[in-house]
Design an enzyme around this catalytic site. Sequence first.
Site, short mmCIF file in Angstrom:
data_model
loop_
_atom_site.label_atom_id
_atom_site.label_comp_id
_atom_site.label_asym_id
_atom_site.label_seq_id
_atom_site.Cartn_x
_atom_site.Cartn_y
_atom_site.Cartn_z
CD GLU A 147 -2.82 -0.18 -19.63
OE1 GLU A 147 -2.71 1.04 -19.76
OE2 GLU A 147 -2.38 -0.80 -18.65
CD GLU A 148 -0.72 -2.12 -16.03
OE1 GLU A 148 0.20 -1.36 -16.40
OE2 GLU A 148 -1.60 -1.78 -15.23
CG ASP A 186 -2.30 -6.62 -18.78
OD1 ASP A 186 -3.39 -6.06 -18.99
OD2 ASP A 186 -1.22 -6.14 -19.17
#
Length: 375
Positions: free
Chosen positions: A133-134, A68
């Site tokens: 993760e983002e 992502d």
Amino acid sequence: MSATLALTQDLMARNSVTPADAGCQEVMGKRLEALGFTVETLRYGNVENFWAVRRGEGPLLCFAGHTDVVPTGPLEEWRSNPFVPTIRDGVLYGRGAADMKSGLAAMITATEEFVGAHPRHRGTIAFLITSDEEGPSVDGTKRVVETLNARGERIDYCVVGEPSSEQAVGDTIKIGRRGSLSGRLTVHGVQGHVAYPHQAENPVHTLAPALAELTARKWDAGDEYFQPTSFQISNLNAGTGAPNVIPGELKARFNLRYSPVQTVDALKQIVEDILQKHGVRYTLEWYVSGEPFYTPPGALSQAAAEAVKDVTGAAPKLSTGGGTSDGRFIAPMGAQVIELGVTNTTIHKVNEGIRVEEIDLLHRMYCGLLRRLLA
């Protein structure tokens, strides 16, 4: 064009704004299956993850990363379409160029080269890839680690492909990160007319002395490996928009990046003691997005440093600076964790880009790391 650059461009062309994956993991998974990996898709909520393993006898080395990316920001400020990878003057531009699709590509192509040369390598190679993760980082690496722990899986070495480098690829290897403690603060006042302040209570005025103390405070000196703890206000909002109305409420968001010399409970207590000392009427919600972690110099960091020096001729700096990464979820498994990736000067920015040569240099560093640990 190198295989690593071609794969980087393929991944970048996929609009995988968090938590979307846009087919990136399918592309990676097929290439790993062709090498004899068992690829397991792990979907939690709307987040795609996979765990891929090529088993052997010996330690397990895991490559970890995320497909992502952050939103593009104003499209009119980009010199080219952020999801059409474009090379200008030796720089590859597009969202995810540095953070972190070049890292993902280098992991895959380095593994392809290594397995081709060492089909009976010692140990196990694994990939832990997420699309969260983002974003909130709830249904990504954190959930996969919970699943692996429940199975009794062990990770010995973990290489996170985040853009760790500062001025040149390989100049910095992250061997830990500070913890992250955030607060959502609401200061309660009494709304009123600016001409009659005695009939109101201005939450901006109430908070100001406490805020001054919090921002001026020296929280600690850090330690040999960690920077000092820092306090930062990220959002501050009050008022109705009218110039003659004292606001009745103020909302603030703040963050503490803390070293292991602190504890979450101690930090919370200090903040609340300061607010109360200054007579602030408040409601405060706390969030811990990551505990600090640290990997002492050992087999993994030594192998990585040697691999970098073979490629660049210079020894990398070992650092714990910067923000959080998914390494914070993997380190508690008992793994040695490092972050080694391309330069981070344009990450999350408009016109994100990375020099093309860095991509192939990172590929070579990962190849050297694999040879040192598993050949």
